[in-house]
Every structure is written in C-alpha cells, then in structure tokens.
Design a protein around this motif. Structure first.
Motif, PDB file in Angstrom:
ATOM      1  N   VAL A 100     -17.134  -6.222  -0.845  1.00  0.00           N
ATOM      2  CA  VAL A 100     -15.863  -5.701  -0.352  1.00  0.00           C
ATOM      3  C   VAL A 100     -16.119  -4.404   0.397  1.00  0.00           C
ATOM      4  CG1 VAL A 100     -14.482  -6.712  -2.223  1.00  0.00           C
ATOM      5  CG2 VAL A 100     -15.403  -4.395  -2.479  1.00  0.00           C
ATOM      6  N   VAL A 101     -15.144  -3.998   1.181  1.00  0.00           N
ATOM      7  CA  VAL A 101     -15.172  -2.672   1.792  1.00  0.00           C
ATOM      8  C   VAL A 101     -14.264  -1.791   0.942  1.00  0.00           C
ATOM      9  CG1 VAL A 101     -14.580  -1.291   3.813  1.00  0.00           C
ATOM     10  CG2 VAL A 101     -15.637  -3.538   4.099  1.00  0.00           C
ATOM     11  N   VAL A 102     -14.813  -0.683   0.458  1.00  0.00           N
ATOM     12  CA  VAL A 102     -14.051   0.226  -0.396  1.00  0.00           C
ATOM     13  C   VAL A 102     -13.692   1.464   0.421  1.00  0.00           C
ATOM     14  CG1 VAL A 102     -14.049   1.586  -2.518  1.00  0.00           C
ATOM     15  CG2 VAL A 102     -15.252  -0.610  -2.442  1.00  0.00           C
ATOM     16  N   ALA A 155      -6.772  -2.470  -5.598  1.00  0.00           N
ATOM     17  CA  ALA A 155      -6.264  -2.121  -4.275  1.00  0.00           C
ATOM     18  C   ALA A 155      -6.330  -0.618  -4.052  1.00  0.00           C
ATOM     19  CB  ALA A 155      -4.829  -2.612  -4.116  1.00  0.00           C
ATOM     20  N   SER A 156      -6.008   0.153  -5.082  1.00  0.00           N
ATOM     21  CA  SER A 156      -6.150   1.611  -5.017  1.00  0.00           C
ATOM     22  C   SER A 156      -6.086   2.190  -6.421  1.00  0.00           C
ATOM     23  CB  SER A 156      -5.047   2.242  -4.152  1.00  0.00           C
ATOM     24  OG  SER A 156      -3.791   2.132  -4.807  1.00  0.00           O
ATOM     25  N   ALA A 157      -6.754   3.291  -6.594  1.00  0.00           N
ATOM     26  CA  ALA A 157      -6.707   4.048  -7.848  1.00  0.00           C
ATOM     27  C   ALA A 157      -6.993   5.500  -7.503  1.00  0.00           C
ATOM     28  CB  ALA A 157      -7.737   3.515  -8.843  1.00  0.00           C
ATOM     29  N   TRP A 158      -6.283   6.425  -8.152  1.00  0.00           N
ATOM     30  CA  TRP A 158      -6.499   7.828  -7.838  1.00  0.00           C
ATOM     31  C   TRP A 158      -6.519   8.690  -9.092  1.00  0.00           C
ATOM     32  CZ3 TRP A 158      -2.676  11.434  -9.050  1.00  0.00           C
ATOM     33  CH2 TRP A 158      -1.376  10.937  -9.274  1.00  0.00           C
ATOM     34  N   ARG A 159      -7.084   9.882  -8.922  1.00  0.00           N
ATOM     35  CA  ARG A 159      -7.167  10.840 -10.021  1.00  0.00           C
ATOM     36  C   ARG A 159      -7.251  12.240  -9.451  1.00  0.00           C
ATOM     37  NH1 ARG A 159     -12.578  12.679 -10.752  1.00  0.00           N
ATOM     38  NH2 ARG A 159     -12.133  13.299 -12.901  1.00  0.00           N
ATOM     39  N   ALA A 188      -8.665  15.960  -5.543  1.00  0.00           N
ATOM     40  CA  ALA A 188      -7.935  14.692  -5.530  1.00  0.00           C
ATOM     41  C   ALA A 188      -8.876  13.625  -4.997  1.00  0.00           C
ATOM     42  CB  ALA A 188      -6.700  14.798  -4.647  1.00  0.00           C
ATOM     43  N   GLN A 189      -8.986  12.514  -5.712  1.00  0.00           N
ATOM     44  CA  GLN A 189      -9.875  11.432  -5.301  1.00  0.00           C
ATOM     45  C   GLN A 189      -9.124  10.108  -5.335  1.00  0.00           C
ATOM     46  OE1 GLN A 189     -13.113  11.631  -8.136  1.00  0.00           O
ATOM     47  NE2 GLN A 189     -14.378  12.789  -6.707  1.00  0.00           N
ATOM     48  N   VAL A 190      -9.359   9.273  -4.330  1.00  0.00           N
ATOM     49  CA  VAL A 190      -8.743   7.948  -4.259  1.00  0.00           C
ATOM     50  C   VAL A 190      -9.797   6.968  -3.766  1.00  0.00           C
ATOM     51  CG1 VAL A 190      -6.840   6.573  -3.348  1.00  0.00           C
ATOM     52  CG2 VAL A 190      -6.586   9.047  -3.559  1.00  0.00           C
ATOM     53  N   ARG A 191      -9.754   5.736  -4.291  1.00  0.00           N
ATOM     54  CA  ARG A 191     -10.588   4.671  -3.750  1.00  0.00           C
ATOM     55  C   ARG A 191      -9.898   3.336  -3.999  1.00  0.00           C
ATOM     56  NH1 ARG A 191     -15.831   2.834  -7.203  1.00  0.00           N
ATOM     57  NH2 ARG A 191     -14.800   2.410  -9.174  1.00  0.00           N
ATOM     58  N   GLY A 192     -10.216   2.341  -3.172  1.00  0.00           N
ATOM     59  CA  GLY A 192      -9.639   1.012  -3.332  1.00  0.00           C
ATOM     60  C   GLY A 192      -9.987   0.114  -2.175  1.00  0.00           C
ATOM     61  N   THR A 193      -9.603  -1.149  -2.278  1.00  0.00           N
ATOM     62  CA  THR A 193      -9.952  -2.142  -1.268  1.00  0.00           C
ATOM     63  C   THR A 193      -8.874  -2.326  -0.193  1.00  0.00           C
ATOM     64  OG1 THR A 193      -9.017  -3.904  -2.652  1.00  0.00           O
ATOM     65  CG2 THR A 193     -11.367  -3.433  -2.920  1.00  0.00           C
ATOM     66  N   GLU A 198      -6.699  -0.455   2.531  1.00  0.00           N
ATOM     67  CA  GLU A 198      -6.654   0.821   3.251  1.00  0.00           C
ATOM     68  C   GLU A 198      -5.267   1.452   3.222  1.00  0.00           C
ATOM     69  OE1 GLU A 198      -8.138   2.695   7.531  1.00  0.00           O
ATOM     70  OE2 GLU A 198      -7.905   0.525   7.305  1.00  0.00           O
ATOM     71  N   VAL A 199      -4.225   0.641   3.406  1.00  0.00           N
ATOM     72  CA  VAL A 199      -2.857   1.177   3.398  1.00  0.00           C
ATOM     73  C   VAL A 199      -2.502   1.715   2.014  1.00  0.00           C
ATOM     74  CG1 VAL A 199      -0.415   0.590   3.684  1.00  0.00           C
ATOM     75  CG2 VAL A 199      -2.122  -0.320   5.281  1.00  0.00           C
ATOM     76  N   ALA A 200      -2.873   0.987   0.962  1.00  0.00           N
ATOM     77  CA  ALA A 200      -2.595   1.436  -0.404  1.00  0.00           C
ATOM     78  C   ALA A 200      -3.359   2.708  -0.723  1.00  0.00           C
ATOM     79  CB  ALA A 200      -2.960   0.329  -1.396  1.00  0.00           C
ATOM     80  N   VAL A 201      -4.563   2.825  -0.225  1.00  0.00           N
ATOM     81  CA  VAL A 201      -5.356   4.040  -0.457  1.00  0.00           C
ATOM     82  C   VAL A 201      -4.708   5.236   0.231  1.00  0.00           C
ATOM     83  CG1 VAL A 201      -7.569   5.167   0.084  1.00  0.00           C
ATOM     84  CG2 VAL A 201      -7.537   2.871  -0.902  1.00  0.00           C
ATOM     85  N   GLU A 202      -4.233   5.043   1.447  1.00  0.00           N
ATOM     86  CA  GLU A 202      -3.567   6.138   2.160  1.00  0.00           C
ATOM     87  C   GLU A 202      -2.309   6.591   1.423  1.00  0.00           C
ATOM     88  OE1 GLU A 202      -2.915   4.773   6.115  1.00  0.00           O
ATOM     89  OE2 GLU A 202      -5.015   5.002   6.716  1.00  0.00           O
ATOM     90  N   ALA A 203      -1.517   5.640   0.905  1.00  0.00           N
ATOM     91  CA  ALA A 203      -0.311   5.992   0.158  1.00  0.00           C
ATOM     92  C   ALA A 203      -0.675   6.706  -1.138  1.00  0.00           C
ATOM     93  CB  ALA A 203       0.509   4.730  -0.137  1.00  0.00           C
ATOM     94  N   ALA A 204      -1.707   6.232  -1.817  1.00  0.00           N
ATOM     95  CA  ALA A 204      -2.135   6.864  -3.066  1.00  0.00           C
ATOM     96  C   ALA A 204      -2.676   8.262  -2.810  1.00  0.00           C
ATOM     97  CB  ALA A 204      -3.195   6.004  -3.744  1.00  0.00           C
ATOM     98  N   PHE A 205      -3.291   8.474  -1.643  1.00  0.00           N
ATOM     99  CA  PHE A 205      -3.836   9.790  -1.319  1.00  0.00           C
ATOM    100  C   PHE A 205      -2.724  10.828  -1.223  1.00  0.00           C
ATOM    101  CE2 PHE A 205      -6.211  12.522   1.950  1.00  0.00           C
ATOM    102  CZ  PHE A 205      -6.942  13.182   0.971  1.00  0.00           C
ATOM    103  N   VAL A 206      -1.583  10.444  -0.685  1.00  0.00           N
ATOM    104  CA  VAL A 206      -0.440  11.351  -0.612  1.00  0.00           C
ATOM    105  C   VAL A 206      -0.012  11.757  -2.026  1.00  0.00           C
ATOM    106  CG1 VAL A 206       1.980  11.573   0.079  1.00  0.00           C
ATOM    107  CG2 VAL A 206       0.346  10.420   1.596  1.00  0.00           C
ATOM    108  N   GLU A 207       0.063  10.766  -2.927  1.00  0.00           N
ATOM    109  CA  GLU A 207       0.423  11.053  -4.321  1.00  0.00           C
ATOM    110  C   GLU A 207      -0.603  11.946  -4.991  1.00  0.00           C
ATOM    111  OE1 GLU A 207       2.144   8.048  -7.081  1.00  0.00           O
ATOM    112  OE2 GLU A 207       1.580   6.656  -5.492  1.00  0.00           O
ATOM    113  N   ALA A 208      -1.864  11.631  -4.792  1.00  0.00           N
ATOM    114  CA  ALA A 208      -2.933  12.395  -5.433  1.00  0.00           C
ATOM    115  C   ALA A 208      -2.934  13.839  -4.951  1.00  0.00           C
ATOM    116  CB  ALA A 208      -4.285  11.748  -5.151  1.00  0.00           C
TER     117      ALA A 208
END
Length: 199
Positions: free
Chosen positions: A105-107, A145-149, A162-167, A169-179
């Motif tokens: 996968v691409v992470v 799809a995404s996970a953050w901490r 703040a760290q985010v990763r997932g498969t 890209e759109v979910a990671v970008e949204a999670a990054f805002v939250e993180a």
C-alpha cells in the motif's frame, strides 16, 4: 501463514516429486518438525537489510521488481536458500515463509510541531509525504484509512507533535486538521492532558 497451509503445500510438492503411499498420508509430523520439506528451496527476497522468504519464486521476483522501482538505490535481489539454512539463520524460522504475494500500500503521513504557546514550528522537513509499504514492514505498514495522535516531546523545548498516517490521502488530510487542533490545545493547556508531570 498457518501450519496447515505449510503442511498441505509440503504434501502436494512431496506427492508430485516422490509419489504417495498409504502410510505417508496417515503419518503426522513429529512435534517441532517443520511441515516444509527439508529439500525445498526457499526463495528469499533480499530488500536492503531485510530478507523475506517465499515458497514460490514468482512471489519473490514480484516483490523484488517492485521494490527496485520504489527504492532504486537499495539492494533488491532473490537468493535461494535450502530450508535447513533458513531455519538456522533466517529470522523467525519456517514460520516466516510465505506462500502468497504480500500486500503493498501507499501510506500517507503528516506531521507538525508546536511550541508551548501553540505557535507552529518550522522544521525544515516536509509536513506531508507518502511512502510505499509492504505488510512485512510492520514499522510502516497500516491497513487503516487514517489514524492520528499527539504527544509532548521530551526535552526542554516542550514541543507538542501531531502525527497522522493512513492509506486514504483525503482522510489523512482531514485527520491532520484534527490532530493539529488538539496539538495546539495541548501546547496551550498541558495540565488538561497530564503533561505537567513530565516537566
């Protein structure tokens, strides 16, 4: 890979090479005995410093070809080992031998640092990037799809990361805002997150 899969594969290969008899089918392997035939060649994909063993040559070749495309500056080749050598020298022994092609996968990653007052720190490295990852690369592979901490980094600077990763890209970008929002709050209100005990 399960012991059952190994046993079935070994039985098929043995039957094709040596034929079968009535006693062979009823004999159970001794405790601690590998279900992979001793004479079986293990196809080991050497990927940089990592070695990944496969029952089938085409799986090893496929991984090596794709790895070479992803990381052209790293070693990528197929080595042939016998079962005994792999069990003695290979990591995790016969249990690590794969009988199928692994998932790739691409992470997508995102990362940001914040000072205690909530100001974002310019780190000089990309805040977002992506890397290919195989399921045997447990340090960077994920199916989520995404996970953050967020976490307060050790040291006198008291930076919050703040760290985010997932498969996805759109979910990671949204999670990054939250993180990032939580990281700012954590930087400004350390007691709320129990960080003051670490100071």
């Amino acid at each position: 890979m399960t012991s059952r899969v190994l046993k079935d594969t070994a039985a098929k290969v043995g039957g094709l090479l040596w034929g079968t008899d009535e006693t062979a089918g009823s004999a159970a392997p001794e405790a601690g005995q590998s279900p992979v035939p001793a004479e079986l060649v293990i196809h080991v994909a050497r990927l940089g410093e990592r070695r990944v063993p496969f029952l089938h040559r085409e799986h090893a070749d496929g991984v090596v070809a794709r790895w070479s495309e992803d990381w052209p500056d790293h070693i990528a080749e197929v080595e042939e080992w016998d079962r005994w050598r792999w069990e003695q020298q290979g990591p995790r022994g016969a249990g690590a031998i794969r009988d199928r092609a692994p998932e790739r996968v691409v992470v997508f990653h995102a990362r940001a640092l914040f000072l205690p007052g909530g100001e974002r720190v310019a780190t000089g490295v990309p805040e977002q990037w992506s890397v290919p990852a195989w399921e045997f690369e447990t340090d960077r592979y994920t199916e989520r799809a995404s996970a953050w901490r967020t976490a307060r980094r050790p040291g006198t600077a008291q930076e919050v990361e703040a760290q985010v990763r997932g498969t996805d890209e759109v979910a990671v970008e949204a999670a990054f805002v939250e993180a990032c929002a939580q990281a700012v709050d954590r930087a400004q209100n350390p007691g709320k997150y129990g960080d003051t005990d670490e100071w």
